[in-house]
Design a protein around this motif. Sequence first.
Motif, PDB file in Angstrom:
ATOM      1  N   ALA A 132       0.826  -1.208   0.000  1.00 31.75           N
ATOM      2  CA  ALA A 132       0.000   0.000   0.000  1.00 31.75           C
ATOM      3  C   ALA A 132       0.861   1.258   0.000  1.00 31.75           C
ATOM      4  CB  ALA A 132      -0.926   0.001   1.212  1.00 31.75           C
ATOM      5  N   TRP A 133       1.926   1.253   0.782  1.00 31.66           N
ATOM      6  CA  TRP A 133       2.775   2.443   0.820  1.00 31.66           C
ATOM      7  C   TRP A 133       3.547   2.629  -0.487  1.00 31.66           C
ATOM      8  CZ3 TRP A 133       0.880   5.420   4.066  1.00 31.66           C
ATOM      9  CH2 TRP A 133       0.566   5.076   5.377  1.00 31.66           C
ATOM     10  N   GLN A 147      -1.983   5.911  -4.147  1.00 32.94           N
ATOM     11  CA  GLN A 147      -3.405   5.673  -3.932  1.00 32.94           C
ATOM     12  C   GLN A 147      -4.269   6.307  -5.016  1.00 32.94           C
ATOM     13  OE1 GLN A 147      -4.496   3.549  -1.442  1.00 32.94           O
ATOM     14  NE2 GLN A 147      -2.301   3.232  -1.611  1.00 32.94           N
ATOM     15  N   ARG A 148      -3.809   7.412  -5.581  1.00 33.14           N
ATOM     16  CA  ARG A 148      -4.590   8.097  -6.621  1.00 33.14           C
ATOM     17  C   ARG A 148      -3.640   9.005  -7.393  1.00 33.14           C
ATOM     18  NH1 ARG A 148      -5.744   9.348  -1.724  1.00 33.14           N
ATOM     19  NH2 ARG A 148      -7.574   8.011  -1.736  1.00 33.14           N
ATOM     20  N   PRO A 149      -3.852   9.221  -8.677  1.00 36.31           N
ATOM     21  CA  PRO A 149      -2.961  10.064  -9.472  1.00 36.31           C
ATOM     22  C   PRO A 149      -3.213  11.549  -9.264  1.00 36.31           C
ATOM     23  CG  PRO A 149      -4.723   9.198 -10.833  1.00 36.31           C
ATOM     24  CD  PRO A 149      -4.878   8.547  -9.489  1.00 36.31           C
ATOM     25  N   ALA A 150      -4.321  11.927  -8.599  1.00 33.67           N
ATOM     26  CA  ALA A 150      -4.680  13.332  -8.436  1.00 33.67           C
ATOM     27  C   ALA A 150      -3.678  14.045  -7.532  1.00 33.67           C
ATOM     28  CB  ALA A 150      -6.081  13.430  -7.861  1.00 33.67           C
ATOM     29  N   ALA A 192      -3.667   9.204  12.333  1.00 33.34           N
ATOM     30  CA  ALA A 192      -4.275   9.607  11.063  1.00 33.34           C
ATOM     31  C   ALA A 192      -3.435  10.661  10.370  1.00 33.34           C
ATOM     32  CB  ALA A 192      -5.685  10.130  11.314  1.00 33.34           C
ATOM     33  N   ALA A 193      -2.949  11.627  11.125  1.00 38.54           N
ATOM     34  CA  ALA A 193      -2.181  12.717  10.530  1.00 38.54           C
ATOM     35  C   ALA A 193      -0.877  12.216   9.920  1.00 38.54           C
ATOM     36  CB  ALA A 193      -1.895  13.778  11.592  1.00 38.54           C
ATOM     37  N   THR A 194      -0.155  11.367  10.643  1.00 35.95           N
ATOM     38  CA  THR A 194       1.119  10.879  10.111  1.00 35.95           C
ATOM     39  C   THR A 194       0.901   9.963   8.906  1.00 35.95           C
ATOM     40  OG1 THR A 194       1.095   9.086  11.749  1.00 35.95           O
ATOM     41  CG2 THR A 194       2.301  11.071  12.326  1.00 35.95           C
ATOM     42  N   ARG A 221       2.226  10.646   5.186  1.00 35.72           N
ATOM     43  CA  ARG A 221       3.054   9.645   4.501  1.00 35.72           C
ATOM     44  C   ARG A 221       2.470   9.293   3.145  1.00 35.72           C
ATOM     45  NH1 ARG A 221       4.877   3.760   7.043  1.00 35.72           N
ATOM     46  NH2 ARG A 221       6.105   3.066   5.238  1.00 35.72           N
ATOM     47  N   ALA A 222       1.155   9.352   3.038  1.00 31.76           N
ATOM     48  CA  ALA A 222       0.502   9.072   1.754  1.00 31.76           C
ATOM     49  C   ALA A 222       0.626  10.235   0.781  1.00 31.76           C
ATOM     50  CB  ALA A 222      -0.973   8.750   1.987  1.00 31.76           C
TER      51      ALA A 222
END
Length: 671
Positions: free
Chosen positions: A380-381, A385-388, A405-407, A411-412
């Motif tokens: 997943a990392w 997750q999305r090209p936007a 959630a913030a970290t 990271r994403a």
Amino acid sequence: MADGTVHTLFTPVRLASVPLRNRVFVPGHTTNFGLHNEPTPRLAAYHAERAAGGVGLIVTEAIRVHPTSAGRSISLGSFTDAGIPAYRAVTEAVHRHGTRIFAQLMHAGRQANGDATRTAAWSSSPVAWATGAHVPHAMGRHDIAVVVAAFAAAAGRMRRADFDGLELHAGHGHLLQQFLSPHTNRRTDAYGGSLDHRLRLTREVLTAVLAATDLPVGLRVSADEFLPGGLDPDAMVEIVARLREEFPLAYVHVSHSAYHGSYTLATQMADMSFGHAPFRHHAATFKRAFPDLPVLAVCRLDSLPEAAELVAAGEADLVGLARPHIADPHLVRKAAQGRHHETRACLACNQGCIARVEASLPITCVVNPEVGAEREWAAAWRRPQRPAPPRRVLVVGGGPAGLAAATAARRAGHRVTLAEAGDALGGQVGLAARVPGRERLGLLTRDLAAEAYATGVEVLLGRRITAAQVRAGAYHDVVLATGSRPRPRPLPGGPPVLDLWQAVAALDAPVTGSYVVIDEDGSWAAASVAEALARGGGRVHLVSPTASIAARITTYSRLALFSRFADLGVVAHPLRTVRAAGLTTVALTGPLTGPDLEIHDVTAVVDAGPSVADDSLYRQLDASPDGPRVHLVGDANAPRTTLEAVYEGRFAGAFLGRHDTPAAAQVALAY
């Protein structure tokens, strides 16, 4: 101990013919990642991650050698040759990263839970491991021969699966220790009575194992059973000395305890109440007795700098860190690279590891929710997750869920702002860490906060966010981690009632008088406050409407807690509810027959009943037809524990509600 001593751990060492790149090992610990008593790709990935983290040696969890020890299908066993390829997949995954791996062979004996397998437990004598447990079958000569042959067969399979060595488990109150100990061995035949006779089974197993394979064999022992009439360090030193005279032991792995329903079991997984390295003197005893035999030390070695003390002092040759490696599989590599400050600290809370093992669930970790899903999270990392363009994310709440959630969102690759209404990060965990004996909880938010700042999360303290501010902020996503609040119930006409927050604050002043603590949850919240009040000098009554006290605390911690309660004079009242019987008096009423019990001169009642989600901001935003996507995590979602809060925060931040993406689905299903 200063970090400079850590270098002593990075010198090479040999266990018989096996060279290790350093002196740090992962000791055997149950994961419950097996399937049909065989290893799984999940288990291989778990060990591979720790090998990649730089550890020198991994010892597997106990591999049961016979079906009478299986207990449940998610444990590991070696009963036929069919499992060899699955074990070879584990060794290959570990060897790929330069780490050696030993297989730990064991028969659990009397505590093998046969409820799932409908098998009778076997032992030296018909003595149950705990009150109410099944009485085991006292093994006959044929049974003993079967087990000896099973050890030998399993050893041969481990050699064919490319393990580097074997560890024979003769500790923790398992079968071999049940024969060794006069506390459990009541036999009068050739396997009981004198020490020579009690040693017979271990000797036969070692003889058979060494005949079946050329792998080096180490021995794991319990230095002290902490049981009346049981084995103590002097007896165990003599036992190891006799075995060394006959067998080429590669090392002795010094642990302690017996699997017995008393205080001793709590020492096996010593939680934060014990302090760091409470049993290091055991390893030192064996090192003095056997200076030329490698000694492996284990239990509550919380960090590498602290563990290095034992090697630097000559008390051990290798140090084992199990729970710290669950919390951070890369702690060795980080330390070797001078990044020890980046290590996620183990809390020694026993919540995600042994508590879940006790419940026959796979392990996880409060501080590391990726445990057991290492492959899926890594994928997943790696996968965008999305090209936007990056999304603007607002996280409301600076407790564990919000920080996680913030970290994760940062990271994403997203732009993240975290707003906390208070003047410090930590939430209720910060409050819980103020309770004496629970201070290590503060390490969780310390590490999460450090990661948030290091990754570039914008942190705003003293900012109470309104729905209007959210709508005006042009955020794409809002993660609400606003937590929960206590909901104390008054006792009209009775003593004053404190909620948990008020009770913790009261600990800052001298404690006097009598306190009644109402515990409906069975968790550490009520138990730790009750203990702290008693330790401070208060007279404490712990009342629960349920049939158990502290039922949600794992047995591995509860047995030590009860011992401390007894020492402090805490009086427990299960199956009781509280009603007012005067301004300083309460009456305890129960569903069973008998008169009410009155407690007089009560200073205050502490209501540790259910808390309520602080979700007002969510309700306001949810009622709006437009605005950003809203994600609810932690206690604001539903009051539970830090374990769920950190996981939900990590998942929400990483995927921002996109449960339908392949990466999110793979992570969710991995558990």
